[in-house]
Write a protein that holds these residues in place. Structure first.
Motif, PDB file in Angstrom:
ATOM      1  N   LEU A  40      -1.503  15.362 -12.720  1.00 43.30           N
ATOM      2  CA  LEU A  40      -2.467  15.869 -11.559  1.00 43.30           C
ATOM      3  C   LEU A  40      -2.454  15.304 -10.464  1.00 43.30           C
ATOM      4  O   LEU A  40      -2.481  15.831  -9.263  1.00 43.30           O
ATOM      5  CB  LEU A  40      -3.721  15.989 -12.182  1.00 43.30           C
ATOM      6  CG  LEU A  40      -4.228  16.972 -13.291  1.00 43.30           C
ATOM      7  CD1 LEU A  40      -5.784  16.756 -13.796  1.00 43.30           C
ATOM      8  CD2 LEU A  40      -4.098  18.356 -12.893  1.00 43.30           C
ATOM      9  N   SER A  41      -2.105  13.939 -10.367  1.00 46.18           N
ATOM     10  CA  SER A  41      -1.976  13.105  -9.052  1.00 46.18           C
ATOM     11  C   SER A  41      -0.651  13.543  -8.358  1.00 46.18           C
ATOM     12  O   SER A  41      -0.815  13.757  -7.127  1.00 46.18           O
ATOM     13  CB  SER A  41      -1.960  11.706  -9.619  1.00 46.18           C
ATOM     14  OG  SER A  41      -3.228  11.351  -9.798  1.00 46.18           O
ATOM     15  N   ALA A  88       3.561  11.993   7.827  1.00 45.92           N
ATOM     16  CA  ALA A  88       2.977  12.644   6.704  1.00 45.92           C
ATOM     17  C   ALA A  88       2.864  11.571   5.766  1.00 45.92           C
ATOM     18  O   ALA A  88       3.333  11.755   4.650  1.00 45.92           O
ATOM     19  CB  ALA A  88       3.468  13.889   6.119  1.00 45.92           C
ATOM     20  N   GLU A  89       2.201  10.498   5.932  1.00 45.11           N
ATOM     21  CA  GLU A  89       1.817   9.312   4.936  1.00 45.11           C
ATOM     22  C   GLU A  89       1.164   9.794   3.965  1.00 45.11           C
ATOM     23  O   GLU A  89       0.124  10.639   4.016  1.00 45.11           O
ATOM     24  CB  GLU A  89       1.413   8.334   5.691  1.00 45.11           C
ATOM     25  CG  GLU A  89       2.147   7.408   6.627  1.00 45.11           C
ATOM     26  CD  GLU A  89       3.295   6.819   6.016  1.00 45.11           C
ATOM     27  OE1 GLU A  89       2.861   5.975   5.032  1.00 45.11           O
ATOM     28  OE2 GLU A  89       4.460   6.520   6.658  1.00 45.11           O
ATOM     29  N   GLY A  90       1.294   9.332   2.586  1.00 43.15           N
ATOM     30  CA  GLY A  90       0.780   9.665   1.438  1.00 43.15           C
ATOM     31  C   GLY A  90      -0.454   8.540   1.080  1.00 43.15           C
ATOM     32  O   GLY A  90      -0.389   7.736   1.666  1.00 43.15           O
ATOM     33  N   ALA A  91      -1.219   8.928   0.185  1.00 47.52           N
ATOM     34  CA  ALA A  91      -2.551   8.214  -0.038  1.00 47.52           C
ATOM     35  C   ALA A  91      -2.072   7.051  -0.688  1.00 47.52           C
ATOM     36  O   ALA A  91      -0.795   7.075  -1.414  1.00 47.52           O
ATOM     37  CB  ALA A  91      -3.261   9.027  -1.253  1.00 47.52           C
ATOM     38  N   THR A  92      -2.912   5.925  -0.664  1.00 47.80           N
ATOM     39  CA  THR A  92      -2.629   4.670  -1.342  1.00 47.80           C
ATOM     40  C   THR A  92      -3.524   4.664  -2.692  1.00 47.80           C
ATOM     41  O   THR A  92      -4.416   5.601  -2.736  1.00 47.80           O
ATOM     42  CB  THR A  92      -3.188   3.546  -0.530  1.00 47.80           C
ATOM     43  OG1 THR A  92      -4.405   3.546  -0.329  1.00 47.80           O
ATOM     44  CG2 THR A  92      -2.410   3.415   0.841  1.00 47.80           C
ATOM     45  N   VAL A  93      -3.106   3.965  -3.702  1.00 48.35           N
ATOM     46  CA  VAL A  93      -3.861   3.896  -4.829  1.00 48.35           C
ATOM     47  C   VAL A  93      -5.272   3.587  -4.542  1.00 48.35           C
ATOM     48  O   VAL A  93      -6.282   4.133  -5.195  1.00 48.35           O
ATOM     49  CB  VAL A  93      -3.264   2.877  -5.991  1.00 48.35           C
ATOM     50  CG1 VAL A  93      -4.059   2.763  -7.168  1.00 48.35           C
ATOM     51  CG2 VAL A  93      -1.732   3.182  -6.001  1.00 48.35           C
ATOM     52  N   SER A  94      -5.816   2.811  -3.569  1.00 49.93           N
ATOM     53  CA  SER A  94      -6.987   2.353  -3.254  1.00 49.93           C
ATOM     54  C   SER A  94      -7.623   3.622  -2.765  1.00 49.93           C
ATOM     55  O   SER A  94      -8.754   3.774  -3.241  1.00 49.93           O
ATOM     56  CB  SER A  94      -6.771   1.415  -2.102  1.00 49.93           C
ATOM     57  OG  SER A  94      -8.431   1.090  -1.668  1.00 49.93           O
ATOM     58  N   SER A 110      -3.822  12.529  -0.753  1.00 48.50           N
ATOM     59  CA  SER A 110      -4.098  12.580   0.690  1.00 48.50           C
ATOM     60  C   SER A 110      -2.957  12.292   1.488  1.00 48.50           C
ATOM     61  O   SER A 110      -2.207  11.726   1.067  1.00 48.50           O
ATOM     62  CB  SER A 110      -5.193  11.481   0.970  1.00 48.50           C
ATOM     63  OG  SER A 110      -4.966  10.357   1.182  1.00 48.50           O
ATOM     64  N   ALA A 111      -3.037  12.783   2.763  1.00 55.31           N
ATOM     65  CA  ALA A 111      -1.884  12.800   3.536  1.00 55.31           C
ATOM     66  C   ALA A 111      -2.240  12.744   4.983  1.00 55.31           C
ATOM     67  O   ALA A 111      -3.606  13.111   5.366  1.00 55.31           O
ATOM     68  CB  ALA A 111      -0.764  13.489   3.524  1.00 55.31           C
TER      69      ALA A 111
END
Length: 164
Positions: A67-68, A34-40, A148-149
Motif C-alpha cells: 500500500l505504501s 517531486a520529492e517523496g515522503a520520508t519515513v518520518s 507524499s510528494a
C-alpha cells in the motif's frame, strides 16, 4: 470495495509551520521537483490516523509495504505530472494501482489531498471531510500506506491507501 473520491481541491492559504514536520519534508525551493515522503512523515500520518481510530474503538492500522508503494508512487506522479485525482493520467484507478503492487485484501480505499504542508494539516483536513473521515474511521480497514510528494501547482501532495 470502498471507493471514495473528493473532487474539491483545497489550497492552504496560510502555511502553518511545525519545525519538526518541515524538517522531515523537502524544503521549499528544492531543486528536485517531486520529492517523496520520508519515513518520518509517513509515520507521523499513520500515528495521527491511529489516534483518531482509537477514539472510536477501531484497532490501529499497520503499515503495509504494498500500500505504501502504491500511495507513494501516486503522490509523486500527481506532483510531477501536475494533476490532482484518484485516477492517474494514464487512466489507472487507485484499485488498479494498489492491485499492481500485489495487495489482495478484499477492501481497499484511498484518500488524497493537496496543498497541506504538514501531516497534522492534512489530517485535520481529512477529518473535516465526511468521506475522508469515514475511510479513516472504517474499522474494517487493517492496513495503510502513506505517500507524499512536494512539487506541482499545489506544492504538497498526499495519498493514503487503505486495505482490509
Amino acid at each position: 470495495m470502498q471507493l471514495n473520491s473528493s473532487s474539491s481541491r483545497t489550497r492552504l492559504g496560510l502555511v502553518i509551520a511545525a519545525s519538526a514536520a518541515l524538517a522531515a519534508t523537502p524544503a521549499i525551493g528544492s531543486s528536485q521537483p517531486a520529492e517523496g515522503a520520508t519515513v518520518s512523515v509517513q509515520n507521523q500520518v499513520i500515528q495521527l490516523v491511529n489516534v483518531q481510530r482509537t477514539k472510536v474503538g477501531c484497532r490501529a492500522l499497520v503499515l503495509d509495504a504494498r500500500l505504501s508503494r502504491a500511495a507513494q508512487a501516486h503522490s509523486i506522479d500527481m506532483a510531477k505530472r501536475r494533476y490532482f485525482s484518484h485516477t492517474s493520467l494514464d487512466g489507472r484507478t487507485f484499485a488498479q494501482r494498489i492491485r499492481a503492487q500485489g495487495y489482495t485484501g478484499s477492501l481497499i480505499g484511498e484518500n488524497i489531498a493537496a496543498g497541506y504542508p504538514t501531516p497534522k494539516a492534512v489530517m485535520d483536513a481529512w477529518m473535516k471531510s465526511p468521506g475522508h473521515k469515514a475511510n479513516i474511521l472504517n474499522c474494517r480497514y487493517r492496513a495503510i500506506g502513506v505517500g507524499s510528494a512536494v512539487g506541482g501547482p499545489y506544492r504538497y501532495y498526499w495519498t493514503q491507501d487503505l486495505g482490509g
